[in-house]
Design a protein around this motif. Sequence first.
Motif, PDB file in Angstrom:
ATOM      1  N   GLU A  46       0.827  -1.205   0.000  1.00  0.00           N
ATOM      2  CA  GLU A  46       0.000   0.000   0.000  1.00  0.00           C
ATOM      3  C   GLU A  46       0.863   1.258   0.000  1.00  0.00           C
ATOM      4  O   GLU A  46       0.496   2.267  -0.603  1.00  0.00           O
ATOM      5  CB  GLU A  46      -0.963   0.000   1.189  1.00  0.00           C
ATOM      6  N   PHE A  47       2.007   1.196   0.659  1.00  0.00           N
ATOM      7  CA  PHE A  47       2.946   2.322   0.640  1.00  0.00           C
ATOM      8  C   PHE A  47       3.394   2.592  -0.795  1.00  0.00           C
ATOM      9  O   PHE A  47       3.349   3.726  -1.275  1.00  0.00           O
ATOM     10  CB  PHE A  47       4.156   2.034   1.530  1.00  0.00           C
ATOM     11  N   VAL A  48       3.819   1.555  -1.489  1.00  0.00           N
ATOM     12  CA  VAL A  48       4.283   1.708  -2.876  1.00  0.00           C
ATOM     13  C   VAL A  48       3.139   2.197  -3.765  1.00  0.00           C
ATOM     14  O   VAL A  48       3.335   3.067  -4.616  1.00  0.00           O
ATOM     15  CB  VAL A  48       4.881   0.381  -3.392  1.00  0.00           C
ATOM     16  N   ALA A  49       1.933   1.673  -3.534  1.00  0.00           N
ATOM     17  CA  ALA A  49       0.777   2.116  -4.318  1.00  0.00           C
ATOM     18  C   ALA A  49       0.489   3.595  -4.067  1.00  0.00           C
ATOM     19  O   ALA A  49       0.118   4.331  -5.003  1.00  0.00           O
ATOM     20  CB  ALA A  49      -0.437   1.264  -3.978  1.00  0.00           C
ATOM     21  N   ALA A  50       0.650   4.059  -2.832  1.00  0.00           N
ATOM     22  CA  ALA A  50       0.413   5.467  -2.519  1.00  0.00           C
ATOM     23  C   ALA A  50       1.460   6.365  -3.178  1.00  0.00           C
ATOM     24  O   ALA A  50       1.129   7.448  -3.683  1.00  0.00           O
ATOM     25  CB  ALA A  50       0.396   5.681  -1.008  1.00  0.00           C
ATOM     26  N   ARG A  68      -6.096  10.162  -2.066  1.00  0.00           N
ATOM     27  CA  ARG A  68      -6.552  10.225  -0.677  1.00  0.00           C
ATOM     28  C   ARG A  68      -6.837   8.821  -0.145  1.00  0.00           C
ATOM     29  O   ARG A  68      -6.409   8.468   0.955  1.00  0.00           O
ATOM     30  CB  ARG A  68      -7.804  11.097  -0.607  1.00  0.00           C
ATOM     31  N   ALA A  69      -7.527   8.018  -0.928  1.00  0.00           N
ATOM     32  CA  ALA A  69      -7.827   6.641  -0.519  1.00  0.00           C
ATOM     33  C   ALA A  69      -6.538   5.830  -0.364  1.00  0.00           C
ATOM     34  O   ALA A  69      -6.411   5.016   0.562  1.00  0.00           O
ATOM     35  CB  ALA A  69      -8.760   5.986  -1.533  1.00  0.00           C
ATOM     36  N   ALA A  70      -5.574   6.056  -1.246  1.00  0.00           N
ATOM     37  CA  ALA A  70      -4.298   5.334  -1.170  1.00  0.00           C
ATOM     38  C   ALA A  70      -3.525   5.705   0.092  1.00  0.00           C
ATOM     39  O   ALA A  70      -2.902   4.844   0.724  1.00  0.00           O
ATOM     40  CB  ALA A  70      -3.457   5.624  -2.421  1.00  0.00           C
ATOM     41  N   ILE A  71      -3.572   6.976   0.488  1.00  0.00           N
ATOM     42  CA  ILE A  71      -2.901   7.424   1.722  1.00  0.00           C
ATOM     43  C   ILE A  71      -3.533   6.734   2.927  1.00  0.00           C
ATOM     44  O   ILE A  71      -2.833   6.276   3.838  1.00  0.00           O
ATOM     45  CB  ILE A  71      -2.997   8.962   1.868  1.00  0.00           C
ATOM     46  N   ILE A  72      -4.849   6.647   2.937  1.00  0.00           N
ATOM     47  CA  ILE A  72      -5.545   5.998   4.051  1.00  0.00           C
ATOM     48  C   ILE A  72      -5.169   4.521   4.134  1.00  0.00           C
ATOM     49  O   ILE A  72      -4.904   3.996   5.217  1.00  0.00           O
ATOM     50  CB  ILE A  72      -7.067   6.205   3.922  1.00  0.00           C
TER      51      ILE A  72
END
Length: 87
Positions: A46-50, A68-72
Amino acid sequence: MEWDTPIEFDPVILMFHDPDRLLSVRTAIGAANALMTEFPCDDGEEFVAAIKACLDVIQGNASPGELRAAIIRAAAEAGITAIAVLH
């Protein structure tokens, strides 16, 4: 888009393990800075995706809402409390 162009979204407040340490993220550049300098780990999916979402938004290939959704999701993966603020 340019890096210095503000791309805003509804704020996400990140609460780290230290209760006095809060960070409000509301722009693509703010999100990139938070991910690169404040997150305790940098190897989760998820970090890499963000990180990718930051670049995608700046290039116009994704919406600020997607970032925003990726940060969450990245915050949840890292054990950081994320408070999603809606205007």
